[in-house]
Design a protein around this motif. Structure first.
Motif, mmCIF file in Angstrom:
data_model
loop_
_atom_site.group_PDB
_atom_site.id
_atom_site.type_symbol
_atom_site.label_atom_id
_atom_site.label_comp_id
_atom_site.label_asym_id
_atom_site.label_seq_id
_atom_site.Cartn_x
_atom_site.Cartn_y
_atom_site.Cartn_z
ATOM 1 N N THR A 1 -5.428 2.789 -2.671
ATOM 2 C CA THR A 1 -6.115 3.576 -1.644
ATOM 3 C C THR A 1 -7.445 4.102 -2.180
ATOM 4 O O THR A 1 -7.475 4.818 -3.177
ATOM 5 N N GLY B 1 -4.756 4.412 3.135
ATOM 6 C CA GLY B 1 -4.267 3.216 2.443
ATOM 7 C C GLY B 1 -4.342 1.990 3.331
ATOM 8 O O GLY B 1 -4.732 0.899 2.878
ATOM 9 N N CYS C 1 -6.619 -1.450 3.068
ATOM 10 C CA CYS C 1 -6.127 -2.823 3.221
ATOM 11 C C CYS C 1 -7.034 -3.624 4.146
ATOM 12 O O CYS C 1 -7.281 -4.817 3.909
ATOM 13 N N TYR D 1 0.855 -1.198 0.000
ATOM 14 C CA TYR D 1 0.000 0.000 0.000
ATOM 15 C C TYR D 1 0.882 1.236 0.000
ATOM 16 O O TYR D 1 2.116 1.151 0.049
#
Length: 254
Positions: free
Chosen positions: A48, A12, A16, A6
């Motif tokens: 993201t 971000g 995940c 990421y």
């Protein structure tokens, strides 16, 4: 075995978390692309997506604001080993068992996160007292080198303390600066910072402060071990009373 790549941002990371639920995966590694990647592990790049990050954020806030702050501040703790994976596992436990999971200190994941939070918050608290500002053309500037990302914590503190001042705090370890002016406040990425020479007035203030520091000491009772206990050596390079420009400050004030 799988891992995620990421962009290193908090949104971000939350993306995940969303991805791990969508894929029904428990990644063993979450890291940025510039870190060394394992040889025998399938790495998935997670883009993201703010809308997905907000869904995870809202889910945590529904548990409680304290839970949300625990995860948010935990992401600032660089001292936590495998930070992203531990935070993901904590979030899974929180969604499964509820807010009570956050105080199950016997759990290794919870213990690791709380230990990191204590370290980060203690560092931020100490820096709020040890930080030193110098004036450059009407702007107060301070440089710090924290282990954790304590700049947001310091920003909140000094916004309350200096609401009418223009100031900047630069975190040289994480290459981020917080800038406050009368118009706005913002965090910006700054790869390097070169400050101009101090003026005579600033040099005079430094000289007076260092003189007070030296004369307040009692040489016969000097205890270096006690001093290092209460004021770690790693905070001193940016403190006026310990800097090497003392002689230069005295020369400018002559």
């Amino acid at each position: 075995m799988t891992g995620y790549l990421y962009d290193g941002s908090f949104d971000g990371f939350l993306s995940c978390v969303f991805e791990s639920y969508a894929r029904k995966e428990d990644p063993l590694l979450i890291q940025t692309a510039d870190q060394d990647q394992p040889f025998l592990m399938a790495m998935t790049t997670v883009v993201t997506r703010p809308e997905r990050a907000r869904r995870v954020e809202n889910g945590l806030k529904r548990l409680s604001n304290d839970i949300w702050e625990m995860v948010r501040d935990g992401f600032l703790c660089d001292c936590i080993k495998d930070r992203e994976v531990n935070l993901l596992r904590l979030i899974r436990q929180l969604f499964q068992y509820g807010p009570s999971a956050a105080v199950n200190y016997a759990d290794p994941v919870v213990h690791t996160v709380w230990k990191g939070l204590r370290h980060m918050r203690e560092e931020g608290h100490l820096l709020s007292g040890f930080i030193r500002f110098s004036e450059y053309n009407g702007v107060l500037v301070s440089v710090i080198s924290p282990k954790n990302q304590v700049l947001p914590m310091l920003a909140r503190h000094f916004l309350t303390r200096f609401p009418g001042e223009q100031f900047m705090i630069y975190d040289q370890n994480h290459k981020v600066a917080f800038i406050h002016t009368t118009q706005k406040s913002e965090f910006i990425e700054v790869q390097s910072l070169t400050l101009p020479p101090v003026g005579r007035e600033e040099a005079a203030f430094r000289a007076m402060w260092r003189s007070y520091f030296n004369h307040a000491a009692i040489p016969q009772r000097e205890n270096p071990l006690c001093q290092r206990t209460h004021l770690s050596l790693r905070y001193r390079p940016w403190m006026t009373e310990f800097t090497d420009d003392w002689q230069e400050a005295c020369r400018l004030t002559e």
